[in-house]
Design a protein around this motif. Structure first.
Motif, PDB file in Angstrom:
ATOM      1  N   LEU A  40      -5.775 -45.832  18.487  1.00 24.51           N
ATOM      2  CA  LEU A  40      -6.954 -45.137  18.119  1.00 24.51           C
ATOM      3  C   LEU A  40      -7.252 -44.052  18.965  1.00 24.51           C
ATOM      4  O   LEU A  40      -7.766 -42.825  18.843  1.00 24.51           O
ATOM      5  CB  LEU A  40      -8.142 -46.072  18.484  1.00 24.51           C
ATOM      6  CG  LEU A  40      -8.559 -47.144  17.499  1.00 24.51           C
ATOM      7  CD1 LEU A  40      -9.429 -48.130  18.080  1.00 24.51           C
ATOM      8  CD2 LEU A  40      -9.059 -46.584  16.195  1.00 24.51           C
ATOM      9  N   SER A  41      -6.745 -44.030  20.295  1.00 25.14           N
ATOM     10  CA  SER A  41      -6.657 -42.785  21.393  1.00 25.14           C
ATOM     11  C   SER A  41      -5.603 -41.890  20.639  1.00 25.14           C
ATOM     12  O   SER A  41      -6.237 -40.777  20.864  1.00 25.14           O
ATOM     13  CB  SER A  41      -6.115 -43.366  22.518  1.00 25.14           C
ATOM     14  OG  SER A  41      -7.022 -44.259  23.343  1.00 25.14           O
ATOM     15  N   ALA A  42      -4.664 -42.356  20.320  1.00 27.47           N
ATOM     16  CA  ALA A  42      -3.521 -41.201  19.701  1.00 27.47           C
ATOM     17  C   ALA A  42      -4.311 -40.434  18.441  1.00 27.47           C
ATOM     18  O   ALA A  42      -3.821 -39.393  18.196  1.00 27.47           O
ATOM     19  CB  ALA A  42      -2.324 -41.885  19.033  1.00 27.47           C
ATOM     20  N   LYS A  43      -5.370 -41.086  17.766  1.00 24.45           N
ATOM     21  CA  LYS A  43      -5.948 -40.318  16.555  1.00 24.45           C
ATOM     22  C   LYS A  43      -7.016 -39.693  17.108  1.00 24.45           C
ATOM     23  O   LYS A  43      -7.781 -39.141  16.310  1.00 24.45           O
ATOM     24  CB  LYS A  43      -6.365 -41.320  15.635  1.00 24.45           C
ATOM     25  CG  LYS A  43      -5.198 -42.245  14.897  1.00 24.45           C
ATOM     26  CD  LYS A  43      -5.728 -43.263  14.077  1.00 24.45           C
ATOM     27  CE  LYS A  43      -4.630 -44.009  13.290  1.00 24.45           C
ATOM     28  NZ  LYS A  43      -5.389 -45.130  12.609  1.00 24.45           N
ATOM     29  N   GLU A  58     -12.938 -55.063  15.993  1.00 26.86           N
ATOM     30  CA  GLU A  58     -14.121 -54.113  15.934  1.00 26.86           C
ATOM     31  C   GLU A  58     -14.389 -53.460  17.014  1.00 26.86           C
ATOM     32  O   GLU A  58     -13.999 -53.833  18.146  1.00 26.86           O
ATOM     33  CB  GLU A  58     -15.507 -55.008  15.659  1.00 26.86           C
ATOM     34  CG  GLU A  58     -15.359 -55.671  14.163  1.00 26.86           C
ATOM     35  CD  GLU A  58     -16.825 -56.533  14.225  1.00 26.86           C
ATOM     36  OE1 GLU A  58     -17.472 -56.504  15.114  1.00 26.86           O
ATOM     37  OE2 GLU A  58     -16.930 -57.123  13.223  1.00 26.86           O
ATOM     38  N   ALA A  59     -14.561 -52.130  16.983  1.00 26.55           N
ATOM     39  CA  ALA A  59     -14.658 -50.969  17.914  1.00 26.55           C
ATOM     40  C   ALA A  59     -15.597 -50.260  17.782  1.00 26.55           C
ATOM     41  O   ALA A  59     -16.068 -49.625  16.792  1.00 26.55           O
ATOM     42  CB  ALA A  59     -13.102 -50.354  17.886  1.00 26.55           C
ATOM     43  N   LYS A  60     -16.174 -49.792  19.132  1.00 28.36           N
ATOM     44  CA  LYS A  60     -17.143 -48.853  18.928  1.00 28.36           C
ATOM     45  C   LYS A  60     -16.546 -47.665  19.580  1.00 28.36           C
ATOM     46  O   LYS A  60     -15.882 -47.696  20.669  1.00 28.36           O
ATOM     47  CB  LYS A  60     -18.350 -48.941  20.036  1.00 28.36           C
ATOM     48  CG  LYS A  60     -19.457 -47.930  19.783  1.00 28.36           C
ATOM     49  CD  LYS A  60     -20.785 -48.371  20.793  1.00 28.36           C
ATOM     50  CE  LYS A  60     -21.490 -49.449  20.000  1.00 28.36           C
ATOM     51  NZ  LYS A  60     -22.732 -49.600  20.847  1.00 28.36           N
ATOM     52  N   ILE A  61     -16.270 -46.503  18.733  1.00 28.32           N
ATOM     53  CA  ILE A  61     -15.458 -45.288  19.166  1.00 28.32           C
ATOM     54  C   ILE A  61     -16.366 -44.084  19.139  1.00 28.32           C
ATOM     55  O   ILE A  61     -17.271 -44.065  18.366  1.00 28.32           O
ATOM     56  CB  ILE A  61     -14.448 -45.325  18.304  1.00 28.32           C
ATOM     57  CG1 ILE A  61     -14.825 -45.035  16.884  1.00 28.32           C
ATOM     58  CG2 ILE A  61     -13.340 -46.516  18.505  1.00 28.32           C
ATOM     59  CD1 ILE A  61     -13.530 -45.063  15.666  1.00 28.32           C
TER      60      ILE A  61
END
Length: 87
Positions: A40-43, A58-61
């Protein structure tokens, strides 16, 4: 009678061979929480929360435009399955 016995023997051998063949199919392992967070960080996402729930992550981003979203992520591929913007 001999034909029937041969047929049953062949069917029995086939039945034994099928489970062995099924065992050779390899399922990819689930990703770790750290792997998903790195992807996710790479995106370009900043992660506020991330957890495993019911077999998926599940993530809050937060994206580059500072939009906060809730993401449902496949635990095998790391693919974002659903992204819902929070108000």
């Amino acid at each position: 009678m001999r034909t029937m016995t041969t047929g049953l023997l062949a069917a029995g051998l086939l039945a034994l061979a099928l489970p062995a063949q099924a065992e050779t199919t390899k399922v990819s392992p689930r990703k770790t929480l750290e792997q998903v967070a790195n992807e996710l960080s790479a995106k370009g996402y900043t992660i506020r929360e991330i957890e495993m729930d019911d077999g998926h992550f599940e993530a809050k981003i937060v994206d580059a435009k500072n939009v906060v979203s809730e993401a449902k992520i496949d635990s095998y591929t790391g693919e974002i399955l659903r992204l819902e913007r929070e108000d």
